[in-house]
Design a protein around this motif. Structure first.
Motif, PDB file in Angstrom:
ATOM      1  N   ILE A   1       0.839  -1.202   0.000  1.00  0.00           N
ATOM      2  CA  ILE A   1       0.000   0.000   0.000  1.00  0.00           C
ATOM      3  C   ILE A   1       0.875   1.254   0.000  1.00  0.00           C
ATOM      4  CG2 ILE A   1      -1.723   1.331   1.279  1.00  0.00           C
ATOM      5  CD1 ILE A   1      -2.699  -1.445   2.403  1.00  0.00           C
ATOM      6  N   ARG A   2       1.924   1.254   0.810  1.00  0.00           N
ATOM      7  CA  ARG A   2       2.828   2.419   0.854  1.00  0.00           C
ATOM      8  C   ARG A   2       3.473   2.668  -0.510  1.00  0.00           C
ATOM      9  NH1 ARG A   2       4.574  -0.151   5.909  1.00  0.00           N
ATOM     10  NH2 ARG A   2       3.369   0.829   7.573  1.00  0.00           N
ATOM     11  N   LYS A   3       3.870   1.591  -1.191  1.00  0.00           N
ATOM     12  CA  LYS A   3       4.467   1.734  -2.529  1.00  0.00           C
ATOM     13  C   LYS A   3       3.443   2.305  -3.512  1.00  0.00           C
ATOM     14  CE  LYS A   3       8.552  -0.614  -2.348  1.00  0.00           C
ATOM     15  NZ  LYS A   3       9.825  -0.008  -2.614  1.00  0.00           N
ATOM     16  N   ILE A   4       2.214   1.812  -3.435  1.00  0.00           N
ATOM     17  CA  ILE A   4       1.155   2.306  -4.320  1.00  0.00           C
ATOM     18  C   ILE A   4       0.906   3.792  -4.060  1.00  0.00           C
ATOM     19  CG2 ILE A   4      -1.341   2.185  -4.778  1.00  0.00           C
ATOM     20  CD1 ILE A   4      -1.095  -0.889  -4.360  1.00  0.00           C
ATOM     21  N   ARG A   5       0.767   4.159  -2.798  1.00  0.00           N
ATOM     22  CA  ARG A   5       0.462   5.550  -2.444  1.00  0.00           C
ATOM     23  C   ARG A   5       1.615   6.508  -2.742  1.00  0.00           C
ATOM     24  NH1 ARG A   5      -3.972   4.579  -3.487  1.00  0.00           N
ATOM     25  NH2 ARG A   5      -5.484   3.812  -1.995  1.00  0.00           N
ATOM     26  N   SER A   6       2.847   6.009  -2.723  1.00  0.00           N
ATOM     27  CA  SER A   6       3.990   6.888  -2.975  1.00  0.00           C
ATOM     28  C   SER A   6       4.321   6.998  -4.464  1.00  0.00           C
ATOM     29  CB  SER A   6       5.216   6.404  -2.202  1.00  0.00           C
ATOM     30  OG  SER A   6       5.651   5.153  -2.707  1.00  0.00           O
ATOM     31  N   SER A   7       3.620   6.241  -5.300  1.00  0.00           N
ATOM     32  CA  SER A   7       3.865   6.254  -6.738  1.00  0.00           C
ATOM     33  C   SER A   7       2.878   7.186  -7.440  1.00  0.00           C
ATOM     34  CB  SER A   7       3.705   4.845  -7.302  1.00  0.00           C
ATOM     35  OG  SER A   7       3.576   4.881  -8.708  1.00  0.00           O
ATOM     36  N   GLU A   8       3.403   8.101  -8.210  1.00  0.00           N
ATOM     37  CA  GLU A   8       2.541   9.005  -8.972  1.00  0.00           C
ATOM     38  C   GLU A   8       1.633   8.215  -9.919  1.00  0.00           C
ATOM     39  OE1 GLU A   8       3.296  12.547 -12.105  1.00  0.00           O
ATOM     40  OE2 GLU A   8       4.576  12.569 -10.310  1.00  0.00           O
ATOM     41  N   LYS A   9       2.180   7.133 -10.452  1.00  0.00           N
ATOM     42  CA  LYS A   9       1.468   6.316 -11.425  1.00  0.00           C
ATOM     43  C   LYS A   9       0.277   5.565 -10.808  1.00  0.00           C
ATOM     44  CE  LYS A   9       2.739   2.813 -14.870  1.00  0.00           C
ATOM     45  NZ  LYS A   9       3.825   1.949 -15.351  1.00  0.00           N
ATOM     46  N   TYR A  10       0.402   5.130  -9.542  1.00  0.00           N
ATOM     47  CA  TYR A  10      -0.610   4.265  -8.922  1.00  0.00           C
ATOM     48  C   TYR A  10      -1.390   4.916  -7.781  1.00  0.00           C
ATOM     49  CZ  TYR A  10       2.572   0.833 -11.048  1.00  0.00           C
ATOM     50  OH  TYR A  10       3.378   0.140 -11.907  1.00  0.00           O
TER      51      TYR A  10
ATOM     52  N   GLU B   1      -7.370  -3.264  16.388  1.00  0.00           N
ATOM     53  CA  GLU B   1      -7.394  -1.824  16.112  1.00  0.00           C
ATOM     54  C   GLU B   1      -6.056  -1.368  15.539  1.00  0.00           C
ATOM     55  OE1 GLU B   1      -8.796   0.684  19.284  1.00  0.00           O
ATOM     56  OE2 GLU B   1     -10.464  -0.658  19.704  1.00  0.00           O
ATOM     57  N   GLU B   2      -4.982  -2.001  15.984  1.00  0.00           N
ATOM     58  CA  GLU B   2      -3.636  -1.672  15.495  1.00  0.00           C
ATOM     59  C   GLU B   2      -3.548  -1.921  13.985  1.00  0.00           C
ATOM     60  OE1 GLU B   2       0.624  -0.781  15.869  1.00  0.00           O
ATOM     61  OE2 GLU B   2      -1.227  -0.154  16.841  1.00  0.00           O
ATOM     62  N   SER B   3      -4.060  -3.055  13.527  1.00  0.00           N
ATOM     63  CA  SER B   3      -4.050  -3.367  12.096  1.00  0.00           C
ATOM     64  C   SER B   3      -4.859  -2.349  11.310  1.00  0.00           C
ATOM     65  CB  SER B   3      -4.649  -4.753  11.846  1.00  0.00           C
ATOM     66  OG  SER B   3      -3.686  -5.632  11.389  1.00  0.00           O
ATOM     67  N   ALA B   4      -6.029  -2.003  11.835  1.00  0.00           N
ATOM     68  CA  ALA B   4      -6.877  -1.022  11.157  1.00  0.00           C
ATOM     69  C   ALA B   4      -6.165   0.326  11.075  1.00  0.00           C
ATOM     70  CB  ALA B   4      -8.203  -0.881  11.896  1.00  0.00           C
ATOM     71  N   ARG B   5      -5.525   0.730  12.159  1.00  0.00           N
ATOM     72  CA  ARG B   5      -4.801   2.004  12.185  1.00  0.00           C
ATOM     73  C   ARG B   5      -3.635   1.996  11.191  1.00  0.00           C
ATOM     74  NH1 ARG B   5      -0.336   3.848  14.205  1.00  0.00           N
ATOM     75  NH2 ARG B   5       0.167   2.000  15.413  1.00  0.00           N
ATOM     76  N   LEU B   6      -2.870   0.910  11.200  1.00  0.00           N
ATOM     77  CA  LEU B   6      -1.729   0.816  10.284  1.00  0.00           C
ATOM     78  C   LEU B   6      -2.178   0.806   8.830  1.00  0.00           C
ATOM     79  CD1 LEU B   6       0.494  -1.760  12.207  1.00  0.00           C
ATOM     80  CD2 LEU B   6       0.946   0.685  11.897  1.00  0.00           C
ATOM     81  N   GLY B   7      -3.271   0.104   8.557  1.00  0.00           N
ATOM     82  CA  GLY B   7      -3.810   0.058   7.197  1.00  0.00           C
ATOM     83  C   GLY B   7      -4.236   1.435   6.716  1.00  0.00           C
ATOM     84  N   LYS B   8      -4.932   2.166   7.568  1.00  0.00           N
ATOM     85  CA  LYS B   8      -5.372   3.527   7.212  1.00  0.00           C
ATOM     86  C   LYS B   8      -4.180   4.459   7.043  1.00  0.00           C
ATOM     87  CE  LYS B   8      -9.846   3.368   6.973  1.00  0.00           C
ATOM     88  NZ  LYS B   8     -10.525   3.630   5.711  1.00  0.00           N
ATOM     89  N   GLU B   9      -3.204   4.357   7.958  1.00  0.00           N
ATOM     90  CA  GLU B   9      -2.008   5.202   7.861  1.00  0.00           C
ATOM     91  C   GLU B   9      -1.229   4.929   6.580  1.00  0.00           C
ATOM     92  OE1 GLU B   9       0.312   4.708  11.417  1.00  0.00           O
ATOM     93  OE2 GLU B   9      -1.112   5.844  12.646  1.00  0.00           O
ATOM     94  N   ALA B  10      -1.205   3.672   6.166  1.00  0.00           N
ATOM     95  CA  ALA B  10      -0.494   3.311   4.934  1.00  0.00           C
ATOM     96  C   ALA B  10      -1.210   3.843   3.700  1.00  0.00           C
ATOM     97  CB  ALA B  10      -0.326   1.797   4.834  1.00  0.00           C
ATOM     98  N   GLY B  11      -2.543   4.059   3.829  1.00  0.00           N
ATOM     99  CA  GLY B  11      -3.292   4.609   2.707  1.00  0.00           C
ATOM    100  C   GLY B  11      -4.411   3.732   2.193  1.00  0.00           C
ATOM    101  N   ALA B  12      -4.786   2.691   2.950  1.00  0.00           N
ATOM    102  CA  ALA B  12      -5.908   1.845   2.526  1.00  0.00           C
ATOM    103  C   ALA B  12      -7.200   2.654   2.543  1.00  0.00           C
ATOM    104  CB  ALA B  12      -6.037   0.636   3.447  1.00  0.00           C
ATOM    105  N   ASP B  13      -8.056   2.405   1.575  1.00  0.00           N
ATOM    106  CA  ASP B  13      -9.346   3.085   1.503  1.00  0.00           C
ATOM    107  C   ASP B  13     -10.392   2.411   2.383  1.00  0.00           C
ATOM    108  OD1 ASP B  13      -8.925   5.185  -0.644  1.00  0.00           O
ATOM    109  OD2 ASP B  13      -8.195   3.381  -1.646  1.00  0.00           O
ATOM    110  N   LEU B  14     -10.230   1.101   2.598  1.00  0.00           N
ATOM    111  CA  LEU B  14     -11.195   0.335   3.380  1.00  0.00           C
ATOM    112  C   LEU B  14     -10.490  -0.890   3.936  1.00  0.00           C
ATOM    113  CD1 LEU B  14     -14.248  -0.163   4.147  1.00  0.00           C
ATOM    114  CD2 LEU B  14     -14.397  -1.489   2.026  1.00  0.00           C
ATOM    115  N   LEU B  15     -10.827  -1.260   5.164  1.00  0.00           N
ATOM    116  CA  LEU B  15     -10.278  -2.470   5.769  1.00  0.00           C
ATOM    117  C   LEU B  15     -11.436  -3.357   6.187  1.00  0.00           C
ATOM    118  CD1 LEU B  15      -7.156  -2.902   7.682  1.00  0.00           C
ATOM    119  CD2 LEU B  15      -9.183  -3.795   8.814  1.00  0.00           C
ATOM    120  N   LEU B  16     -11.471  -4.580   5.659  1.00  0.00           N
ATOM    121  CA  LEU B  16     -12.493  -5.565   6.010  1.00  0.00           C
ATOM    122  C   LEU B  16     -11.803  -6.770   6.633  1.00  0.00           C
ATOM    123  CD1 LEU B  16     -14.647  -5.574   2.735  1.00  0.00           C
ATOM    124  CD2 LEU B  16     -15.131  -4.359   4.867  1.00  0.00           C
TER     125      LEU B  16
END
Length: 122
Positions: free
Chosen positions: A64-73, A87-102
């Motif tokens: 996710i971090r690679k995707i969010r840091s790439s202009e292309k993606y 909650e830690e996983s949800a927080r880390l996922g959101k911080e990395a740039g995930a749009d949704l965590l299921l």
């Protein structure tokens, strides 16, 4: 036809998600980890990425971090499907740039509804 990249090292689960999405009319490709996903994305940018967090070689957070840091993606929506409901996983996922965590197990209908919402905005 919208193209979705599924990134999960659990083959039966990835294939099950792929079957559901193909029945909904999406084109689907499966990658087994983040490195495989980035190599796949280099040849064709998906309309959405659905990723697990825990995978060998490159985990979902790194992907996710690679995707969010790439202009292309960076604009590609990312949904995380994980067995880790903390909650830690949800927080880390959101911080990395995930749009949704299921969390797994997930409701197929709910997943499809979210995918349709994200891809309708394009």
């Amino acid at each position: 036809m919208k193209y979705i990249l599924i990134v999960d090292d659990t083959k039966p689960l990835a294939e099950s998600i792929a079957d559901i999405l193909q029945m909904e009319g999406y084109e689907v490709h499966i990658a087994t980890n983040g490195i495989h996903a980035l190599n796949t994305m280099a040849s064709r940018i998906p309309d959405m990425v659905i990723t697990d967090l825990l995978m060998p070689e490159m985990d979902g957070l790194s992907l996710i971090r690679k995707i969010r840091s790439s202009e292309k993606y960076s604009a590609v929506p990312v949904i995380v499907l994980t067995a880790d409901a903390s909650e830690e996983s949800a927080r880390l996922g959101k911080e990395a740039g995930a749009d949704l965590l299921l969390t797994k197990p997930f409701d197929d209908t709910y997943l499809v509804e979210w995918i349709q919402r994200f891809l309708a905005d394009e």
